[in-house]
Design an enzyme around this catalytic site. Structure first.
Site: not given
Lengths: 261, 306
Positions: B69-71, B130, B191
């Site tokens: 994911n890359a939000i 993040c 993590i």
């Protein structure tokens, strides 16, 4: 808190072929009663296969009296392959109905429905309900070939008027669905479901004629229930462009507000 | 009676199962499925000082036993979060752990200050890891010095225990954990996702709009167990929230045996909205079956020969 009303163990009553696609029938009385046109269900796979995520599908038809829900899909990868090969009378883990449904037209006039490939399946229940309420419906269904026009044998029963377009001319008119949208003036609303480039073209055309346009969108979706924020669509709001969730604020958006990219 | 309650950095939780930040919103959507009061706590999606739009789709892709994911930390900003989400959780008597993010020490401090006195709040995670911010090289959790710097600064202003959340994508996670502990961290969250990538072999394009993104799900569970084990060995008194690929109660037990005090369920909620409840039920069952009085007795009990 009301809990556990959206996740169901439902029995597959049958899977049939429909042109190039599959139609899956599920015994799901609650969903058959409550689902609205444009909503979707999210079907769980067997996580031990390594394919973890649920697969979302538009609802094709609901039969409240029989307690049945049907979805139509294309076998595109291991997830849909797994679903397509489940035997009848086995159970699936289904979450739904989910998402914001199609809004009814706010003015008099016919409803024009534009479907690309199996996206057309998401328009049948809407047509059924609008026709029951006395409204005329036109379906413009397009696909690459005749085999890929969804439900080509059923369309004339489900809609008042049907226009078919195919890329290769194997059925209907050769061309795109937007080529067939020459005669939409006076329509109360345009409803569309299909690939995003088609939705963009349909929304632009409806917008240029000043007709309300409701598009059922599709984006990669991890959770389907509003918490992962992967399935967003950029939408213009009074507060600027916002990334709205296909699964929650959508899948149906106002086509004139989507920031098509 | 088997006791599932744990003490996480001075906060009493009814059971060790919490939600992983970014996988449960702030609980509103999930309350359609889960009785939130049954959870140890709800760890909310990361908020930043100002609202963030997040990145363009596509934002996710399925991978073997996992997902990318890359939000880009889409969120309404800390003030709206306090007003809408924490107030909502407080009304329902749910314990909340906020997660704060930022691009500078000052932003973390301002976020922590905005959370002071907020309802429902029992602790805060510092999301230092993040993988989807504009300048990945700047990720705090990649550097012991910067981890210490931001931890120390937030500790000075925070009114609740602080739990920096670390990245597995470092040469030596013990060094980063030690720096955080030395700077006043009350515990750690271990993590975050590990950076990954997937390419569509038809279009030749990356499956995510940002090319790379965070890998989560059962695929990363062994990395999580390893990180928790290493940090728990080095810093046995530091409370840890273990997470990464937990789908079942046995997965949660694995992290507890490695040294976690609490365990977060993340991607599993996408697979099964009731995953958190099933993990709690299974942990209860394990204690009963094995006749163990308290879950706490199992923490760090992995048997290492020699």
């Amino acid at each position: 808190m009301s809990v556990a009303t959206l996740q169901h163990e439902v029995m597959i009553t049958g899977i049939r072929r429909c042109g190039a696609y599959k139609v899956l029938a599920l015994a799901a009385p609650d969903m058959a009663r409550t689902a609205r046109p444009g909503q979707f269900v999210n079907i769980g796979l067997d996580p031990d296969t390594g394919h973890l995520l649920r697969r979302p599908f538009s609802i094709y038809r609901t039969y409240a009296d029989e307690g049945l829900v049907e979805i139509a899909f294309d076998v595109l990868g291991p997830g849909t392959q797994w679903i397509a090969t489940r035997p009848a009378c086995t159970f699936l883990d289904v979450v739904g109905p989910l998402g914001t449904p199609f809004a009814e037209p706010t003015i008099d006039g016919r409803a024009v429905m534009v479907g690309g490939g199996y996206g057309a399946s998401a328009l049948f229940q809407l047509a059924h309900e609008l026709r029951s309420a006395g409204r005329r419906t036109t379906l413009i269904a397009g696909a690459a070939t005749e085999q890929r026009v969804f439900g080509i044998g059923e369309t004339s029963d489900a809609f008042d008027e049907v226009i078919i377009t195919t890329d290769d001319g194997s059925a209907g008119v050769r061309g795109l669905v937007t080529d067939a949208m020459t005669d939409v003036d006076g329509a109360a609303a345009v409803y569309a479901c299909g690939p995003m480039p088609m939705l963009a073209a349909v929304a632009a055309l409806a917008g240029s004629r000043g007709i309300a346009c409701h598009v059922a969108t599709e984006e990669f979706m991890a959770c389907g229930i509003g918490v992962c924020w992967t399935c967003v669509v950029p939408v213009r709001t009074s507060d600027g462009v916002k990334m709205q969730r296909c699964c929650t604020e959508g899948p149906v958006f106002d086509g004139s507000a989507v920031e098509w990219r | 009676m088997n006791d599932l309650s744990v003490n996480l950095a001075g906060v009493r939780l009814g059971n060790p199962v919490v939600t992983a930040s970014g996988c449960f919103g702030s609980g509103k959507e999930m309350s359609r499925f889960v009785d939130l009061q049954r959870l140890g706590a709800v760890v909310c999606k990361t908020v930043t000082l100002k609202p963030r739009l997040g990145i363009d789709p596509p934002r996710g892709a399925e991978t073997p036993s996992g997902m990318l994911n890359a939000i880009g930390l889409q969120n309404p900003g800390v003030d709206a979060f306090v007003r809408n989400d924490l107030a909502w959780l407080a009304d329902r008597n749910v314990k909340a752990i906020a997660s704060i993010g930022g691009q500078s020490v000052e932003e973390y401090v301002a976020c922590a200050e905005a959370l002071n006195g907020a309802p429902a709040l029992v602790a805060m995670e510092l999301n230092l890891s993040c993988p989807n911010l504009e300048d990945r090289g700047f990720m705090f959790a990649l550097s012991a010095e910067r981890t210490a710097e931001v931890t120390r600064a937030v500790k000075e202003v925070a009114s609740v225990p602080i739990l920096p959340k670390l990245s597995p994508d470092v040469t030596n996670i013990v060094e980063i954990a030690d720096a955080a502990a030395g700077a006043g961290a009350d515990g750690l969250a271990l993590i975050n996702t590990t950076l990954g990538m997937a390419i569509d072999t038809v279009t030749f394009k990356p499956k995510l709009s940002t090319a790379t993104g965070g890998l989560s799900g059962p695929a990363i569970k062994p990395i999580a167990v390893r990180c928790v084990f290493q940090v728990a060995r080095a810093l046995p008194h530091l409370p840890l929230i273990g997470m990464g690929g937990v789908r079942t109660g046995d997965d949660a037990l694995e992290l507890i045996l490695a040294g976690a005090t609490a365990v977060a369920v993340g991607t599993a909620t996408f697979i099964d909205p009731h995953a958190t409840e099933h993990v709690i039920q299974r942990l209860e069952e394990i204690l009963r079956e094995r006749n163990i009085a308290s879950i706490d007795q199992l923490r760090g009990q992995v048997k290492i020969e020699g």
